[in-house]
Design a protein around this motif. Structure first.
Motif, mmCIF file in Angstrom:
data_model
loop_
_atom_site.group_PDB
_atom_site.id
_atom_site.type_symbol
_atom_site.label_atom_id
_atom_site.label_comp_id
_atom_site.label_asym_id
_atom_site.label_seq_id
_atom_site.Cartn_x
_atom_site.Cartn_y
_atom_site.Cartn_z
ATOM 1 N N UNK A 77 0.824 -1.219 0.000
ATOM 2 C CA UNK A 77 0.000 0.000 0.000
ATOM 3 C C UNK A 77 0.852 1.259 0.000
ATOM 4 N N UNK A 78 1.992 1.219 0.676
ATOM 5 C CA UNK A 78 2.901 2.367 0.696
ATOM 6 C C UNK A 78 3.447 2.601 -0.711
ATOM 7 N N UNK A 79 3.873 1.530 -1.357
ATOM 8 C CA UNK A 79 4.380 1.644 -2.727
ATOM 9 C C UNK A 79 3.317 2.207 -3.659
ATOM 10 N N UNK A 80 2.108 1.662 -3.578
ATOM 11 C CA UNK A 80 1.026 2.097 -4.459
ATOM 12 C C UNK A 80 0.664 3.566 -4.212
ATOM 13 N N UNK A 81 0.727 3.987 -2.956
ATOM 14 C CA UNK A 81 0.447 5.392 -2.636
ATOM 15 C C UNK A 81 1.451 6.306 -3.338
ATOM 16 N N UNK A 82 2.740 6.006 -3.209
ATOM 17 C CA UNK A 82 3.764 6.877 -3.788
ATOM 18 C C UNK A 82 3.897 6.706 -5.301
ATOM 19 N N UNK A 83 3.302 5.647 -5.856
ATOM 20 C CA UNK A 83 3.273 5.476 -7.312
ATOM 21 C C UNK A 83 2.041 6.142 -7.917
ATOM 22 N N UNK A 84 1.178 6.710 -7.066
ATOM 23 C CA UNK A 84 -0.034 7.360 -7.552
ATOM 24 C C UNK A 84 -1.098 6.384 -7.998
ATOM 25 N N UNK A 85 -0.999 5.115 -7.548
ATOM 26 C CA UNK A 85 -1.956 4.089 -7.954
ATOM 27 C C UNK A 85 -3.114 3.950 -6.979
ATOM 28 N N UNK A 86 -2.898 4.379 -5.736
ATOM 29 C CA UNK A 86 -3.924 4.191 -4.707
ATOM 30 C C UNK A 86 -3.655 5.194 -3.590
ATOM 31 N N UNK A 87 -4.543 6.163 -3.441
ATOM 32 C CA UNK A 87 -4.380 7.144 -2.364
ATOM 33 C C UNK A 87 -4.640 6.460 -1.034
ATOM 34 N N UNK A 88 -3.628 6.423 -0.187
ATOM 35 C CA UNK A 88 -3.768 5.810 1.122
ATOM 36 C C UNK A 88 -2.780 6.461 2.082
ATOM 37 N N UNK A 89 -2.982 7.750 2.392
ATOM 38 C CA UNK A 89 -2.034 8.434 3.267
ATOM 39 C C UNK A 89 -1.916 7.792 4.652
ATOM 40 N N UNK A 90 -2.949 7.069 5.092
ATOM 41 C CA UNK A 90 -2.886 6.410 6.400
ATOM 42 C C UNK A 90 -1.830 5.304 6.424
ATOM 43 N N UNK A 91 -1.499 4.752 5.254
ATOM 44 C CA UNK A 91 -0.503 3.685 5.185
ATOM 45 C C UNK A 91 0.920 4.215 5.342
ATOM 46 N N UNK A 92 1.088 5.529 5.223
ATOM 47 C CA UNK A 92 2.421 6.121 5.201
ATOM 48 C C UNK A 92 2.762 6.738 6.548
ATOM 49 N N UNK A 93 3.837 6.228 7.135
ATOM 50 C CA UNK A 93 4.384 6.794 8.360
ATOM 51 C C UNK A 93 5.872 6.963 8.163
ATOM 52 N N UNK A 94 6.403 8.069 8.649
ATOM 53 C CA UNK A 94 7.817 8.371 8.471
ATOM 54 C C UNK A 94 8.568 8.338 9.791
ATOM 55 N N UNK A 95 9.821 7.980 9.696
ATOM 56 C CA UNK A 95 10.812 8.221 10.731
ATOM 57 C C UNK A 95 11.797 9.187 10.095
ATOM 58 N N UNK A 96 12.659 9.766 10.899
ATOM 59 C CA UNK A 96 13.684 10.660 10.366
ATOM 60 C C UNK A 96 15.046 10.137 10.780
ATOM 61 N N UNK A 97 15.925 9.985 9.797
ATOM 62 C CA UNK A 97 17.290 9.534 10.028
ATOM 63 C C UNK A 97 18.197 10.622 9.474
ATOM 64 N N UNK A 98 19.038 11.174 10.327
ATOM 65 C CA UNK A 98 19.902 12.301 9.943
ATOM 66 C C UNK A 98 19.085 13.439 9.329
ATOM 67 N N UNK A 99 17.864 13.636 9.832
ATOM 68 C CA UNK A 99 17.018 14.722 9.375
ATOM 69 C C UNK A 99 16.292 14.469 8.066
#
Length: 154
Positions: A77-99
């Protein structure tokens, strides 16, 4: 040669699935990509290939940094979201490494500073010097023939 035949031929190379991320003006940007490879161990370098028409092209040129998150088989679902195939912002969570934003729970996150870039055809190859790596256990998400799949060891 027909462009469709070329795309079909290249699609027969099984790859992992990544999301390339960067941050510009405190805003996180990402795109699904499979054009990623290791370049050198000493120094530690990787490259990504970005289409000149992709929004990510100008964002990486501006930030001069990127991260590559190698997705697990639970992150389609994360891949499909960033490929513009399926809007699913809830599937996307970020961490930050070196900013730099990376996909939470990805198998690997590789954080880089851009040290070189080369315009080649309709893409640019961004060479990144690896600053930091984050590893997580799991199985990779695979891509072959335009379809997602899973890795099956023999």
């Amino acid at each position: 040669m027909d462009s469709r035949i070329f795309r079909d031929a290249m699609g027969r190379f099984a790859t992992g699935v990544t999301v390339v991320t960067t941050q510009v003006d405190d805003e996180t940007h990402g795109m699904t990509a499979n054009a990623f490879m290791s370049v050198s161990l000493d120094p530690k370098l990787v490259t990504i290939s970005i289409d000149h028409n992709a929004k990510m092209y100008s964002q990486i040129k501006q930030s001069q940094q990127f991260a590559v998150s190698i997705l697990s088989d639970e992150q389609m679902d994360v891949s499909m979201h960033f490929a513009g195939q399926k809007e699913n912002p809830a599937a996307v969570q970020f961490d930050f490494v070196s900013g730099i934003p990376v996909i939470r729970d990805a198998l690997t996150a590789v954080v880089c500073n851009v040290i070189e870039f080369y315009e080649v055809g309709d893409h640019t190859l961004f060479i990144g010097e690896v600053l930091e790596i984050k590893l997580t256990d799991g199985n990779p998400l695979a891509f072959f023939g335009g379809k997602y799949g899973s890795y099956q060891p023999v």
